[in-house]
Design an enzyme around this catalytic site. Structure first.
Site, PDB file in Angstrom:
ATOM      1  N   TYR A  81       0.950  -1.227  -0.202  1.00  0.00           N
ATOM      2  CA  TYR A  81      -0.130  -0.058  -0.057  1.00  0.00           C
ATOM      3  C   TYR A  81       0.933   1.123   0.016  1.00  0.00           C
ATOM      4  CZ  TYR A  81      -3.205   3.273   1.564  1.00  0.00           C
ATOM      5  OH  TYR A  81      -4.006   4.852   1.728  1.00  0.00           O
ATOM      6  N   GLU A  97      -3.646   7.491  -3.871  1.00  0.00           N
ATOM      7  CA  GLU A  97      -3.603   6.234  -3.488  1.00  0.00           C
ATOM      8  C   GLU A  97      -3.257   4.946  -4.342  1.00  0.00           C
ATOM      9  OE1 GLU A  97      -6.189   4.535   0.280  1.00  0.00           O
ATOM     10  OE2 GLU A  97      -7.026   4.131  -1.892  1.00  0.00           O
TER      11      GLU A  97
END
Ligand code: GDP
Ligand code: MN
Length: 392
Positions: free
Chosen positions: A105, A192
């Site tokens: 991530y 993101e």
């Protein structure tokens, strides 16, 4: 403004970051054709992904792999038209499927409290970051970029090492830097990548491992959209609240809230004060609505129409301090809107300042059921009482 994955990927790819090729399709036949192209180019499978502005598409069945053009078409037929968290899938993204070794991530977000860009990473990718933040906060690495100097190279390396990417330092540093650069260049609130993946690819000398950005989520700062005329083309009107679309088109600043008293005010400060007074009188505002300075009667009528699209509105409170906005214009707009409205709820009006006398005359002569209040306190009390009555 939230961007669909394919638009977000356009920004990432434009910044030179490693995003696998992709295309967008709206029919199973088109998905089949795209899949055929990728498979002919050497992909062993393709991934078909619902383009909707909600997270967790994978879990909802909106992300699926296919190993042939036929299978891609079947999968696309299942995903197109599917309902994901209340949103109908109208388009899918098609891409050669990556051979994933590890998912990570990585995200750049605006940390308002620190007034800096925060780079967040985790070696546990493909997961819901909010859940991870609650269950295992230590698994999230945080680095704040310097407000003037930006993300320093040593900070990007720190992040790369913390994510276990020492063997891919150059690539990882470029990605960290790239996400922060996009934040500034595009005036984004969030960039993101989940998952950022370590993937295996067959090169001329056998398999190689490299990093790839497989998913992308970008949120742009609405207040900065005027600085990027090109961004408006990325807006997905299908997924916006129709009231928001209408408000923007009319130049009204409108935010829906939970209560039952619709508010129409000129000026953001006065609008907030009005909401405070409604709350103090025991009521709950149904919206924030600033019609702006110098609003003409048609804008007032549109504001009224917007307020009434909310079925929970039981009374409307209009509070106008006439300066540049003229009381008579507002009054005309109210009378006009009252004549055309789809639904009747009590309307309490307080207009002072420029042309307030004319406004009072117009409201009285219209012979409608608009309640004119002399003071703001009186207006608020009446609106709250009328909403309460309607609820009973
Ligand atoms: P999200 O669920 O909306 O976040 O959609 P993602 O694009 O992140 O996809 C969800 C999951 O599908 C990822 O975490 C991966 O595990 C898997 N996935 C996505 N793209 C690929 C791909 O190209 N190849 C493979 N093997 N899996 C993928
Ligand atoms: Mn994802």
């Amino acid at each position: 403004m939230k961007l669909q994955e394919h638009h977000a990927k356009t920004l990432l790819a434009r910044a030179g970051l490693p995003v696998p090729p992709w295309s967008v399709a709206a029919t199973p036949a088109d998905v089949g054709a795209q899949a055929e192209r990728y498979l002919a180019d050497g992909a062993t499978a393709v991934v078909v992904k619902a383009q909707v502005l909600v997270g967790g598409r994978g879990k909802a069945g909106g992300v699926r792999l296919a190993h042939s053009a036929d299978e891609a078409q079947t999968v696309a037929a299942a995903i197109l038209g599917m309902d994901i968290k209340g949103i109908t899938v109208r388009r899918v993204l098609v891409a050669p499927a990556a051979d994933i070794i590890r998912e990570l991530y990585l995200a750049a977000v605006l940390d308002r409290a620190e007034q800096r860009i925060l780079l967040m990473g985790s070696a546990q990718g493909g997961i819901d970051i909010e859940t991870l933040a609650q269950e295992d906060p230590a698994a999230i690495v945080r680095v704040h970029a310097h407000p003037q100097l930006g993300l320093q190279p040593f900070q990007a390396r720190q992040m790369a090492f913390a994510l276990g990417l020492a063997a891919h330092l150059g690539e990882a540093v470029a990605i960290c830097q790239g996400l922060c650069d996009i934040m500034l260049a595009e005036d984004a609130d969030l960039v993101e990548v989940n998952p950022l993946a370590l993937v295996s690819e067959v090169g001329p000398e056998g398999p190689v491992e490299r990093l790839a950005l497989l998913d992308a989520k970008v949120t742009l700062d609405d207040s900065a959209l005027a600085r990027h005329p090109g961004h408006e083309t990325m807006r997905d009107l299908d997924e916006e609240d129709p009231a928001d679309v209408a408000a923007r088109a009319a130049g009204l600043s409108f935010i829906r809230l939970e209560g039952d008293i619709g508010c129409m005010v000129n000026g953001a400060g006065l609008a907030m004060t009005t909401m405070d007074l409604v709350k103090r009188a025991g009521g709950e505002p149904a919206n924030f609505l600033d019609i702006g300075g110098g609003a003409r009667s048609d804008k007032v009528a549109e504001a009224m129409r917007l307020i009434l699209t909310d079925p929970s509105v039981r009374a409307i409170l209009v509070n106008i301090f006439g300066g540049i906005a003229r009381g008579d214009e507002v009054a005309r707009g109210l009378v006009e809107a009252r004549a055309r409205q789809a639904r009747s709820v009590p309307l309490v009006v307080r207009i002072v300042g420029t042309n307030a006398d004319m406004a009072a005359d117009i409201l009285r002569d219209a012979g409608s059921d608009i309640i004119a209040a002399r003071t703001l306190d009186e207006a608020v009390e009446r609106a709250v009482a009328l909403a309460r009555q309607a609820a009973a």
